[in-house]
Structures are given as C-alpha cells and as structure tokens.
Motif scaffolding. Structure first.
Motif, PDB file in Angstrom:
ATOM      1  N   LEU A   1      28.998  83.001  78.500  1.00  0.00           N
ATOM      2  CA  LEU A   1      30.075  83.986  78.515  1.00  0.00           C
ATOM      3  C   LEU A   1      30.038  84.839  79.787  1.00  0.00           C
ATOM      4  CD1 LEU A   1      30.169  85.231  74.813  1.00  0.00           C
ATOM      5  CD2 LEU A   1      32.024  84.125  76.056  1.00  0.00           C
ATOM      6  N   LEU A   2      28.843  85.228  80.215  1.00  0.00           N
ATOM      7  CA  LEU A   2      28.720  86.035  81.428  1.00  0.00           C
ATOM      8  C   LEU A   2      29.227  85.278  82.652  1.00  0.00           C
ATOM      9  CD1 LEU A   2      25.208  87.686  80.851  1.00  0.00           C
ATOM     10  CD2 LEU A   2      27.459  88.771  80.672  1.00  0.00           C
ATOM     11  N   LEU A   3      28.841  84.023  82.771  1.00  0.00           N
ATOM     12  CA  LEU A   3      29.302  83.232  83.914  1.00  0.00           C
ATOM     13  C   LEU A   3      30.794  82.949  83.820  1.00  0.00           C
ATOM     14  CD1 LEU A   3      26.372  80.701  84.375  1.00  0.00           C
ATOM     15  CD2 LEU A   3      26.928  82.686  85.776  1.00  0.00           C
ATOM     16  N   ALA A   4      31.287  82.725  82.597  1.00  0.00           N
ATOM     17  CA  ALA A   4      32.716  82.485  82.428  1.00  0.00           C
ATOM     18  C   ALA A   4      33.532  83.730  82.749  1.00  0.00           C
ATOM     19  CB  ALA A   4      33.003  82.018  81.003  1.00  0.00           C
ATOM     20  N   ALA A   5      32.951  84.908  82.485  1.00  0.00           N
ATOM     21  CA  ALA A   5      33.653  86.149  82.817  1.00  0.00           C
ATOM     22  C   ALA A   5      33.719  86.371  84.320  1.00  0.00           C
ATOM     23  CB  ALA A   5      32.966  87.328  82.146  1.00  0.00           C
ATOM     24  N   VAL A   6      32.682  85.930  85.037  1.00  0.00           N
ATOM     25  CA  VAL A   6      32.676  86.077  86.497  1.00  0.00           C
ATOM     26  C   VAL A   6      33.714  85.160  87.137  1.00  0.00           C
ATOM     27  CG1 VAL A   6      31.285  85.793  88.586  1.00  0.00           C
ATOM     28  CG2 VAL A   6      30.274  86.801  86.534  1.00  0.00           C
ATOM     29  N   VAL A   7      33.783  83.914  86.649  1.00  0.00           N
ATOM     30  CA  VAL A   7      34.753  82.944  87.171  1.00  0.00           C
ATOM     31  C   VAL A   7      35.565  82.430  85.988  1.00  0.00           C
ATOM     32  CG1 VAL A   7      35.083  80.918  88.619  1.00  0.00           C
ATOM     33  CG2 VAL A   7      33.005  82.292  88.871  1.00  0.00           C
ATOM     34  N   PRO A   8      36.610  83.125  85.571  1.00  0.00           N
ATOM     35  CA  PRO A   8      37.368  82.719  84.381  1.00  0.00           C
ATOM     36  C   PRO A   8      38.015  81.351  84.561  1.00  0.00           C
ATOM     37  CG  PRO A   8      37.915  84.973  85.044  1.00  0.00           C
ATOM     38  CD  PRO A   8      37.131  84.366  86.160  1.00  0.00           C
ATOM     39  N   GLY A   9      37.935  80.551  83.507  1.00  0.00           N
ATOM     40  CA  GLY A   9      38.592  79.252  83.498  1.00  0.00           C
ATOM     41  C   GLY A   9      37.963  78.201  84.377  1.00  0.00           C
ATOM     42  N   SER A  10      36.751  78.425  84.852  1.00  0.00           N
ATOM     43  CA  SER A  10      36.096  77.482  85.754  1.00  0.00           C
ATOM     44  C   SER A  10      35.194  76.535  84.975  1.00  0.00           C
ATOM     45  CB  SER A  10      35.280  78.229  86.805  1.00  0.00           C
ATOM     46  OG  SER A  10      34.494  77.346  87.568  1.00  0.00           O
ATOM     47  N   ALA A  11      35.419  75.240  85.127  1.00  0.00           N
ATOM     48  CA  ALA A  11      34.551  74.247  84.479  1.00  0.00           C
ATOM     49  C   ALA A  11      33.155  74.293  85.084  1.00  0.00           C
ATOM     50  CB  ALA A  11      35.153  72.852  84.623  1.00  0.00           C
ATOM     51  N   LEU A  12      33.055  74.608  86.383  1.00  0.00           N
ATOM     52  CA  LEU A  12      31.745  74.694  87.027  1.00  0.00           C
ATOM     53  C   LEU A  12      30.912  75.825  86.429  1.00  0.00           C
ATOM     54  CD1 LEU A  12      29.781  73.797  89.220  1.00  0.00           C
ATOM     55  CD2 LEU A  12      30.965  75.330  90.813  1.00  0.00           C
ATOM     56  N   ALA A  13      31.551  76.970  86.138  1.00  0.00           N
ATOM     57  CA  ALA A  13      30.825  78.084  85.536  1.00  0.00           C
ATOM     58  C   ALA A  13      30.320  77.714  84.142  1.00  0.00           C
ATOM     59  CB  ALA A  13      31.721  79.316  85.469  1.00  0.00           C
ATOM     60  N   LEU A  14      31.135  77.020  83.358  1.00  0.00           N
ATOM     61  CA  LEU A  14      30.699  76.587  82.031  1.00  0.00           C
ATOM     62  C   LEU A  14      29.547  75.598  82.134  1.00  0.00           C
ATOM     63  CD1 LEU A  14      34.155  76.067  80.294  1.00  0.00           C
ATOM     64  CD2 LEU A  14      32.606  78.012  80.062  1.00  0.00           C
ATOM     65  N   TYR A  15      29.633  74.685  83.083  1.00  0.00           N
ATOM     66  CA  TYR A  15      28.569  73.699  83.271  1.00  0.00           C
ATOM     67  C   TYR A  15      27.255  74.368  83.660  1.00  0.00           C
ATOM     68  CZ  TYR A  15      25.808  70.609  86.253  1.00  0.00           C
ATOM     69  OH  TYR A  15      24.771  69.951  86.869  1.00  0.00           O
ATOM     70  N   LEU A  16      27.326  75.295  84.605  1.00  0.00           N
ATOM     71  CA  LEU A  16      26.106  75.993  85.025  1.00  0.00           C
ATOM     72  C   LEU A  16      25.529  76.834  83.889  1.00  0.00           C
ATOM     73  CD1 LEU A  16      27.090  77.155  88.627  1.00  0.00           C
ATOM     74  CD2 LEU A  16      25.554  75.292  87.986  1.00  0.00           C
ATOM     75  N   GLY A  17      26.392  77.513  83.153  1.00  0.00           N
ATOM     76  CA  GLY A  17      25.904  78.327  82.048  1.00  0.00           C
ATOM     77  C   GLY A  17      25.228  77.504  80.969  1.00  0.00           C
ATOM     78  N   LEU A  18      25.826  76.373  80.616  1.00  0.00           N
ATOM     79  CA  LEU A  18      25.216  75.506  79.604  1.00  0.00           C
ATOM     80  C   LEU A  18      23.892  74.933  80.094  1.00  0.00           C
ATOM     81  CD1 LEU A  18      28.395  73.604  78.344  1.00  0.00           C
ATOM     82  CD2 LEU A  18      27.043  75.274  77.065  1.00  0.00           C
ATOM     83  N   SER A  19      23.846  74.506  81.342  1.00  0.00           N
ATOM     84  CA  SER A  19      22.605  73.941  81.880  1.00  0.00           C
ATOM     85  C   SER A  19      21.490  74.976  81.913  1.00  0.00           C
ATOM     86  CB  SER A  19      22.851  73.378  83.284  1.00  0.00           C
ATOM     87  OG  SER A  19      23.838  72.363  83.265  1.00  0.00           O
ATOM     88  N   LEU A  20      21.820  76.185  82.339  1.00  0.00           N
ATOM     89  CA  LEU A  20      20.805  77.243  82.410  1.00  0.00           C
ATOM     90  C   LEU A  20      20.318  77.679  81.029  1.00  0.00           C
ATOM     91  CD1 LEU A  20      22.287  79.473  85.269  1.00  0.00           C
ATOM     92  CD2 LEU A  20      20.307  77.947  85.396  1.00  0.00           C
TER      93      LEU A  20
END
Length: 283
Positions: free
Chosen positions: A141-160
């Motif tokens: 959620l934090l990464l998605a809030a920084v870059v809304p709607g970004s698949a890359l942010a979701l991918y990085l957040g899930l991996s981390l």
C-alpha cells in the motif's frame, strides 16, 4: 477366480501393476490442471477473443452472455471475456514474477546465513526480523500510494514483503543439512559452496520451497485482487480481477453474471495453487 491384487508397502500390486494414485497425487494433478487451464486462457484468450478490452460500445451496455459476447458486456459495453483474459494474464504473470523474485534473494540469503553463521547470520536474521513485523499488504500500500496505479510498484511491494519467508524457511531447512555428515565430508575434501549447493542443499530444499512458492503466489494473487478491489491498485481502464469486481458490484442486481466471472477465475487460481502446495507439503 482370484481376488484383486494386494498392494505392497511400496504401492505396487502383487502382479506388478502400479497402484492407484494417492490422494496427494490426485490433488496435485487437479491443481496443475486448473493452473494449466488458467494459463492457457491467459496466454491464448486475448488472441482468440480478438477484442480490445478497452473499446467501449455504450449501445451494448450490460448485454447478457450470448453468441457475440460469451460472458456478456459491462456497463460501458466492453467484452467481459476479453477483459477477463487480460486480467488473468496480468494477475497470474505478476504474482508468479513477484513470488520468483522474492524467492531468489530470500533463498540465497537464507543459505548464506546457514553456511557462514556467526556475524553474517546474526546480521541477516536481524534484517529479516526488522522487516517481518511490517505487514506485507501495508508495504504494498505504501509503494502504491507513492506511485498510484503502477504495476512496477505493486511488483516491488509484493517482492519485498515475500522474501522474508523464503529466507527464514531456507535458513531453517539448510542448517541441519549443512551439519550432516555428507556436507561435512564434502567440505573436508575441499568442495565449496557451489558444489554443496548443487549436490546437497537444493535437493533437500526443493520440496519445501515448492510448497512455499505455491503459497506465496496465491498470496500475491489475493493481494493484487484486494488492492484492486479497494481502489488503490491498478487503475481503470486496466483489466484486473479486483478492479473488475469493484466495477461490477453496483450492477449485481441487474447483471449478476458479471461479478461471477472474475470471482470464479480468482477462485480457480488460488485453488490450483493451494492444491499443489498441499501435495508438495505431503498433507
């Protein structure tokens, strides 16, 4: 007339015929079959349907399933089947990519901690303990809030958020293997970590890591759908399972078949992964 063949302890009949598949093997085959069907739909569906999932036709709004549109159309007249095929490709691909990306550093760091021990082990465990209390969904959620709607942010957040489990499991499973006689003999003979990794560690860790990979992929699929459902994941007009549920929910009374399509696909994805995970874990 002779009776049925008696099965021996190794699962082979008295007449030499193989035994019937166990319940675990049946579950695994069923899980692989479900994932295979979803993967085929994700890979070939967009090409077979041949309809752009973003094209709107307001004169065909909320059409029921028929010959022209097998799963009907949404409120904007878009093909539900076309959007579902693209959503399956996105959810399955992104979840598997995040799970594999989390597994690689997690497993390597876990084996390194078990191999080196001492200060390196304590430092890596401290890092994992610092990350683990942070809820994984909150990190996404934090990464998605920084870059809304970004698949890359979701991918990085899930991996981390997923790598810690791989680290803890691989470290715990590698320590007794490294303390075994076979590994000790290999180290005395001068073989290094690559040899021990290939001949001893990976064969011992493969079953538990296969189970964890299936669980983490299912967790990633559910997380993506949850984020899309609450509107903080991928944004319209991107076809995504959770986002489709949010779009279809207001029209449940008028077109109940709409909501059933993404829900059924999400259930098949998670069910297939969980069936594989149960068989790998020997349950």
């Amino acid at each position: 007339m002779s009776g049925p063949p008696i099965l021996s302890n190794d699962g082979i009949g008295a007449a030499g015929a193989p035994a019937l598949p166990t319940a675990g093997r049946v579950r695994r085959r069923l899980g692989l079959g479900l994932l295979g069907l979803v993967a085929l739909f994700a890979l070939l569906g967009p090409w077979l349907v041949g309809i752009d999932p973003r094209v709107q036709a307001l004169d065909q709004s909320l059409q029921p399933p028929g010959a022209a549109h097998w799963l009907g159309t949404d409120v904007l007249g878009r093909s539900v089947l076309a959007r579902l095929a693209h959503a399956a490709r996105l959810s399955l691909g992104l979840a598997l990519l995040a799970a594999v990306s989390a597994a690689m550093p997690g497993v390597l760091l876990g084996m390194l901690a078990a191999w080196r021990g001492g200060a390196a082990d304590r430092a890596l465990v401290l890092l994992a303990d610092a990350v683990m209390p942070l809820p994984g969904l909150l990190l996404v959620l934090l990464l998605a809030a920084v870059v809304p709607g970004s698949a890359l942010a979701l991918y990085l957040g899930l991996s981390l958020s997923l790598w810690v489990e791989y680290f803890r499991v691989s470290r715990a499973a590698a320590r007794p293997v490294l303390a075994g006689d076979a590994v000790q003999a290999s180290r005395l003979l001068g073989f290094g970590l690559p040899y021990v990794l290939r001949r001893h560690l990976l064969p011992a860790l493969a079953p538990v890591l296969g189970t964890l990979l299936a669980f983490s992929a299912a967790q990633a699929v559910l997380a993506l759908a949850a984020l899309g459902f609450i509107g903080v994941g991928l944004q319209p007009p991107t076809p995504e399972l959770g986002l489709m549920m949010t779009e279809f929910l207001p029209f449940y009374d008028e077109a109940p078949w709409l909501l059933g399509a993404p829900v059924a696909l999400l259930m098949l994805l998670v069910l297939g992964m969980m069936l594989i995970a149960r068989e790998e874990s020997g349950e």
